[in-house]
Design a protein around this motif. Structure first.
Motif, PDB file in Angstrom:
ATOM      1  N   THR A   8       0.864  -1.178   0.000  1.00  0.00           N
ATOM      2  CA  THR A   8       0.000   0.000   0.000  1.00  0.00           C
ATOM      3  C   THR A   8       0.897   1.223   0.000  1.00  0.00           C
ATOM      4  OG1 THR A   8      -1.723  -1.169   1.210  1.00  0.00           O
ATOM      5  CG2 THR A   8      -1.811   1.253   1.232  1.00  0.00           C
ATOM      6  N   PHE A   9       0.782   2.003  -1.048  1.00  0.00           N
ATOM      7  CA  PHE A   9       1.593   3.199  -1.258  1.00  0.00           C
ATOM      8  C   PHE A   9       0.757   4.393  -0.805  1.00  0.00           C
ATOM      9  CE2 PHE A   9       2.823   6.386  -4.739  1.00  0.00           C
ATOM     10  CZ  PHE A   9       3.877   6.908  -4.011  1.00  0.00           C
ATOM     11  N   THR A  10       1.155   5.027   0.277  1.00  0.00           N
ATOM     12  CA  THR A  10       0.431   6.156   0.847  1.00  0.00           C
ATOM     13  C   THR A  10       1.210   7.437   0.608  1.00  0.00           C
ATOM     14  OG1 THR A  10      -0.530   4.750   2.550  1.00  0.00           O
ATOM     15  CG2 THR A  10      -0.556   7.127   2.961  1.00  0.00           C
ATOM     16  N   ASN A  11       0.601   8.365  -0.085  1.00  0.00           N
ATOM     17  CA  ASN A  11       1.216   9.657  -0.368  1.00  0.00           C
ATOM     18  C   ASN A  11       0.773  10.629   0.721  1.00  0.00           C
ATOM     19  OD1 ASN A  11       2.018  12.125  -1.326  1.00  0.00           O
ATOM     20  ND2 ASN A  11       1.289  11.810  -3.393  1.00  0.00           N
ATOM     21  N   ARG A  12       1.695  11.057   1.545  1.00  0.00           N
ATOM     22  CA  ARG A  12       1.361  11.880   2.710  1.00  0.00           C
ATOM     23  C   ARG A  12       1.506  13.374   2.479  1.00  0.00           C
ATOM     24  NH1 ARG A  12       4.393   7.920   6.960  1.00  0.00           N
ATOM     25  NH2 ARG A  12       2.877   6.242   6.802  1.00  0.00           N
ATOM     26  N   ASP A  13       1.731  13.794   1.248  1.00  0.00           N
ATOM     27  CA  ASP A  13       1.781  15.235   1.004  1.00  0.00           C
ATOM     28  C   ASP A  13       0.783  15.629  -0.070  1.00  0.00           C
ATOM     29  OD1 ASP A  13       3.024  14.810  -1.484  1.00  0.00           O
ATOM     30  OD2 ASP A  13       5.019  15.244  -0.743  1.00  0.00           O
ATOM     31  N   GLY A  14       0.873  16.842  -0.569  1.00  0.00           N
ATOM     32  CA  GLY A  14      -0.123  17.357  -1.491  1.00  0.00           C
ATOM     33  C   GLY A  14       0.234  17.251  -2.965  1.00  0.00           C
ATOM     34  N   THR A  15       1.339  16.579  -3.292  1.00  0.00           N
ATOM     35  CA  THR A  15       1.822  16.474  -4.666  1.00  0.00           C
ATOM     36  C   THR A  15       1.730  15.029  -5.141  1.00  0.00           C
ATOM     37  OG1 THR A  15       3.397  18.250  -4.232  1.00  0.00           O
ATOM     38  CG2 THR A  15       3.840  16.874  -6.145  1.00  0.00           C
ATOM     39  N   THR A  16       1.418  14.827  -6.413  1.00  0.00           N
ATOM     40  CA  THR A  16       1.374  13.476  -6.964  1.00  0.00           C
ATOM     41  C   THR A  16       2.765  12.855  -6.971  1.00  0.00           C
ATOM     42  OG1 THR A  16      -0.521  14.034  -8.351  1.00  0.00           O
ATOM     43  CG2 THR A  16       0.756  12.093  -8.990  1.00  0.00           C
ATOM     44  N   HIS A  17       2.847  11.599  -6.529  1.00  0.00           N
ATOM     45  CA  HIS A  17       4.092  10.835  -6.533  1.00  0.00           C
ATOM     46  C   HIS A  17       3.831   9.469  -7.145  1.00  0.00           C
ATOM     47  CE1 HIS A  17       6.333  13.652  -4.046  1.00  0.00           C
ATOM     48  NE2 HIS A  17       5.322  13.690  -3.199  1.00  0.00           N
ATOM     49  N   SER A  18       4.915   8.799  -7.524  1.00  0.00           N
ATOM     50  CA  SER A  18       4.791   7.416  -7.995  1.00  0.00           C
ATOM     51  C   SER A  18       5.765   6.534  -7.230  1.00  0.00           C
ATOM     52  CB  SER A  18       5.082   7.301  -9.497  1.00  0.00           C
ATOM     53  OG  SER A  18       6.479   7.342  -9.750  1.00  0.00           O
ATOM     54  N   LEU A  19       5.454   5.259  -7.204  1.00  0.00           N
ATOM     55  CA  LEU A  19       6.381   4.228  -6.765  1.00  0.00           C
ATOM     56  C   LEU A  19       6.590   3.379  -8.008  1.00  0.00           C
ATOM     57  CD1 LEU A  19       6.460   2.193  -3.533  1.00  0.00           C
ATOM     58  CD2 LEU A  19       6.776   1.079  -5.721  1.00  0.00           C
ATOM     59  N   THR A  20       7.729   3.577  -8.666  1.00  0.00           N
ATOM     60  CA  THR A  20       8.029   2.932  -9.942  1.00  0.00           C
ATOM     61  C   THR A  20       9.307   2.129  -9.793  1.00  0.00           C
ATOM     62  OG1 THR A  20       7.008   4.775 -11.130  1.00  0.00           O
ATOM     63  CG2 THR A  20       8.495   3.342 -12.395  1.00  0.00           C
ATOM     64  N   PHE A  21       9.230   0.826 -10.068  1.00  0.00           N
ATOM     65  CA  PHE A  21      10.433   0.000 -10.010  1.00  0.00           C
ATOM     66  C   PHE A  21      11.411   0.501 -11.059  1.00  0.00           C
ATOM     67  CE2 PHE A  21       8.379  -4.168  -8.274  1.00  0.00           C
ATOM     68  CZ  PHE A  21       7.925  -3.489  -7.163  1.00  0.00           C
ATOM     69  N   ASP A  22      12.708   0.502 -10.731  1.00  0.00           N
ATOM     70  CA  ASP A  22      13.719   1.022 -11.653  1.00  0.00           C
ATOM     71  C   ASP A  22      13.742   0.278 -12.980  1.00  0.00           C
ATOM     72  OD1 ASP A  22      14.385   2.974  -9.849  1.00  0.00           O
ATOM     73  OD2 ASP A  22      16.417   2.224  -9.464  1.00  0.00           O
ATOM     74  N   ASP A  23      13.320  -0.993 -12.992  1.00  0.00           N
ATOM     75  CA  ASP A  23      13.277  -1.730 -14.266  1.00  0.00           C
ATOM     76  C   ASP A  23      11.972  -1.475 -15.015  1.00  0.00           C
ATOM     77  OD1 ASP A  23      11.335  -3.248 -12.965  1.00  0.00           O
ATOM     78  OD2 ASP A  23      12.463  -5.127 -13.077  1.00  0.00           O
TER      79      ASP A  23
END
Length: 93
Positions: A8-23
């Motif tokens: 579960t990827f939780t973004n705790r701020d107000g900007t869009t983020h990603s969790l992207t594997f380096d490959d």
């Protein structure tokens, strides 16, 4: 044997983020204040998966695959992030 893992990827701020594997095999994006789920098949126990945010080059880290039992199946994972912009917000697991 490999195991299905859910993060579960939780973004705790107000900007869009990603969790992207380096490959680039897996990626999920979360708008500010939201959570998203990433499901993948784990590599061998003891493996490390590098990840980054596609929107912020300074946000990156690793996920270390844990394991137990004779087969070394991955049973847990932990995530750490590095880069000054991840302090106090952004990535949450």
């Amino acid at each position: 044997a490999s195991t299905q893992v859910t993060i579960t990827f939780t973004n705790r701020d107000g900007t869009t983020h990603s969790l992207t594997f380096d490959d680039n095999s897996h990626s999920v994006q979360a708008d500010g204040g939201t959570s998203q789920t990433l499901v993948f098949t784990s590599p061998a126990a003891g493996s490390t998966i590098a990840f980054h945010c596609i929107f912020h080059a300074s946000m990156h880290g690793t996920i270390t695959v844990g394991g137990s039992g004779a087969g070394g199946a991955a049973t847990s994972g932990s995530a750490t992030s590095s880069g000054s912009s991840t302090s106090g917000g952004g990535y949450g697991y």
